[in-house]
Motif scaffolding. Structure first.
Motif, PDB file in Angstrom:
ATOM      1  N   SER A 118      85.388 -13.358 -31.075  1.00 10.35           N
ATOM      2  CA  SER A 118      86.692 -13.350 -30.400  1.00 10.35           C
ATOM      3  C   SER A 118      87.523 -14.563 -30.810  1.00 10.35           C
ATOM      4  O   SER A 118      88.742 -14.462 -30.980  1.00 10.35           O
ATOM      5  CB  SER A 118      86.506 -13.311 -28.885  1.00 10.35           C
ATOM      6  OG  SER A 118      85.872 -12.102 -28.518  1.00 10.35           O
ATOM      7  N   THR A 119      86.884 -15.702 -30.993  1.00 14.35           N
ATOM      8  CA  THR A 119      87.595 -16.900 -31.437  1.00 14.35           C
ATOM      9  C   THR A 119      88.179 -16.678 -32.830  1.00 14.35           C
ATOM     10  O   THR A 119      89.312 -17.060 -33.107  1.00 14.35           O
ATOM     11  CB  THR A 119      86.639 -18.114 -31.460  1.00 14.35           C
ATOM     12  OG1 THR A 119      86.034 -18.246 -30.179  1.00 14.35           O
ATOM     13  CG2 THR A 119      87.368 -19.379 -31.818  1.00 14.35           C
ATOM     14  N   THR A 122      91.136 -14.223 -32.607  1.00 15.71           N
ATOM     15  CA  THR A 122      92.298 -14.918 -32.058  1.00 15.71           C
ATOM     16  C   THR A 122      92.941 -15.801 -33.114  1.00 15.71           C
ATOM     17  O   THR A 122      94.168 -15.862 -33.228  1.00 15.71           O
ATOM     18  CB  THR A 122      91.889 -15.745 -30.822  1.00 15.71           C
ATOM     19  OG1 THR A 122      91.370 -14.844 -29.839  1.00 15.71           O
ATOM     20  CG2 THR A 122      93.058 -16.513 -30.255  1.00 15.71           C
ATOM     21  N   GLU A 123      92.108 -16.470 -33.926  1.00  9.92           N
ATOM     22  CA  GLU A 123      92.641 -17.331 -34.982  1.00  9.92           C
ATOM     23  C   GLU A 123      93.400 -16.507 -36.026  1.00  9.92           C
ATOM     24  O   GLU A 123      94.445 -16.916 -36.508  1.00  9.92           O
ATOM     25  CB  GLU A 123      91.503 -18.103 -35.650  1.00  9.92           C
ATOM     26  CG  GLU A 123      91.997 -19.102 -36.663  1.00  9.92           C
ATOM     27  CD  GLU A 123      90.894 -20.014 -37.166  1.00  9.92           C
ATOM     28  OE1 GLU A 123      90.839 -20.215 -38.389  1.00  9.92           O
ATOM     29  OE2 GLU A 123      90.105 -20.509 -36.348  1.00  9.92           O
ATOM     30  N   THR A 127      96.828 -14.098 -31.228  1.00 10.83           N
ATOM     31  CA  THR A 127      96.789 -13.647 -29.841  1.00 10.83           C
ATOM     32  C   THR A 127      95.345 -13.369 -29.456  1.00 10.83           C
ATOM     33  O   THR A 127      94.487 -13.210 -30.305  1.00 10.83           O
ATOM     34  CB  THR A 127      97.609 -12.359 -29.626  1.00 10.83           C
ATOM     35  OG1 THR A 127      97.077 -11.338 -30.466  1.00 10.83           O
ATOM     36  CG2 THR A 127      99.070 -12.561 -29.950  1.00 10.83           C
ATOM     37  N   ARG A 128      95.106 -13.287 -28.159  1.00  7.15           N
ATOM     38  CA  ARG A 128      93.739 -13.057 -27.676  1.00  7.15           C
ATOM     39  C   ARG A 128      93.274 -11.645 -27.973  1.00  7.15           C
ATOM     40  O   ARG A 128      93.976 -10.684 -27.675  1.00  7.15           O
ATOM     41  CB  ARG A 128      93.714 -13.288 -26.172  1.00  7.15           C
ATOM     42  CG  ARG A 128      92.677 -14.288 -25.763  1.00  7.15           C
ATOM     43  CD  ARG A 128      92.748 -14.496 -24.282  1.00  7.15           C
ATOM     44  NE  ARG A 128      91.582 -13.866 -23.682  1.00  7.15           N
ATOM     45  CZ  ARG A 128      90.519 -14.539 -23.297  1.00  7.15           C
ATOM     46  NH1 ARG A 128      90.509 -15.835 -23.407  1.00  7.15           N
ATOM     47  NH2 ARG A 128      89.487 -13.930 -22.782  1.00  7.15           N
ATOM     48  N   TRP A 129      92.084 -11.552 -28.565  1.00  5.26           N
ATOM     49  CA  TRP A 129      91.487 -10.260 -28.925  1.00  5.26           C
ATOM     50  C   TRP A 129      90.020 -10.252 -28.553  1.00  5.26           C
ATOM     51  O   TRP A 129      89.367 -11.292 -28.570  1.00  5.26           O
ATOM     52  CB  TRP A 129      91.547 -10.056 -30.438  1.00  5.26           C
ATOM     53  CG  TRP A 129      92.743  -9.349 -30.951  1.00  5.26           C
ATOM     54  CD1 TRP A 129      93.966  -9.889 -31.203  1.00  5.26           C
ATOM     55  CD2 TRP A 129      92.831  -7.975 -31.327  1.00  5.26           C
ATOM     56  NE1 TRP A 129      94.814  -8.941 -31.710  1.00  5.26           N
ATOM     57  CE2 TRP A 129      94.130  -7.748 -31.803  1.00  5.26           C
ATOM     58  CE3 TRP A 129      91.942  -6.909 -31.320  1.00  5.26           C
ATOM     59  CZ2 TRP A 129      94.571  -6.517 -32.247  1.00  5.26           C
ATOM     60  CZ3 TRP A 129      92.380  -5.682 -31.775  1.00  5.26           C
ATOM     61  CH2 TRP A 129      93.677  -5.493 -32.227  1.00  5.26           C
ATOM     62  N   SER A 130      89.487  -9.094 -28.299  1.00  3.07           N
ATOM     63  CA  SER A 130      88.036  -8.918 -28.239  1.00  3.07           C
ATOM     64  C   SER A 130      87.569  -8.908 -29.688  1.00  3.07           C
ATOM     65  O   SER A 130      87.985  -8.055 -30.478  1.00  3.07           O
ATOM     66  CB  SER A 130      87.691  -7.576 -27.576  1.00  3.07           C
ATOM     67  OG  SER A 130      86.384  -7.184 -27.932  1.00  3.07           O
TER      68      SER A 130
END
Length: 142
Positions: A118-119, A122-123, A127-130
């Motif tokens: 997930s990190t 996101t990178e 945006t925030r993702w699973s």
């Protein structure tokens, strides 16, 4: 020309030449979303398949059964793939192909170690993702 020499020539081809070679080897147009790397790999696979033989019929049937199982999974359940060290995840995002290697203690992305997919997702996206969903390891519950 042997298979190894032919594959070596693929490395020197332009994108247009690879598309033309794909048409010659597969006898159909290449997938629109394929990059040069994927075209090269697909052509190399087909050349090796022709030279050394393809999958045994039994293995093909087994793979077809696995695909059918995935399509007939119960509604409302998410399926997750189990990762092992040595696996490589590849995701194309907005025209760029990203590769993540699975290691014993996490993930390796752009020469940096991460504990979480997930990190990394996101990178890549900002945006925030699973992570498992971003890399296609987890189907959305239907």
């Amino acid at each position: 020309m042997n298979v190894d020499e032919h594959i070596e020539q693929l490395r020197m081809m332009t994108f247009a030449q690879l598309k033309s070679e794909w048409r010659r080897v597969w006898r159909r147009a290449p997938p629109v979303s394929f990059t040069s790397d994927l075209l090269m790999r697909g052509i190399a696979y087909r050349l090796q398949e022709k030279a050394f033989g393809g999958l045994a019929a039994e293995i093909g049937r087994e793979l077809d059964g696995i695909e059918t199982l995935g399509k007939s999974a119960r509604l409302g359940t998410a399926q997750t793939v189990q990762l092992r060290p040595g696996n490589r995840l590849v995701r194309r995002w907005r025209g760029t192909t990203y590769t993540v290697d699975v290691t014993r203690d996490g993930f390796l992305f752009q020469d940096r170690r991460y504990a979480s997919l997930s990190t990394i997702a996101t990178e890549i996206t900002g945006t925030r993702w699973s992570g498992p969903r971003f890399f296609g390891l987890k189907e959305q519950a239907r």
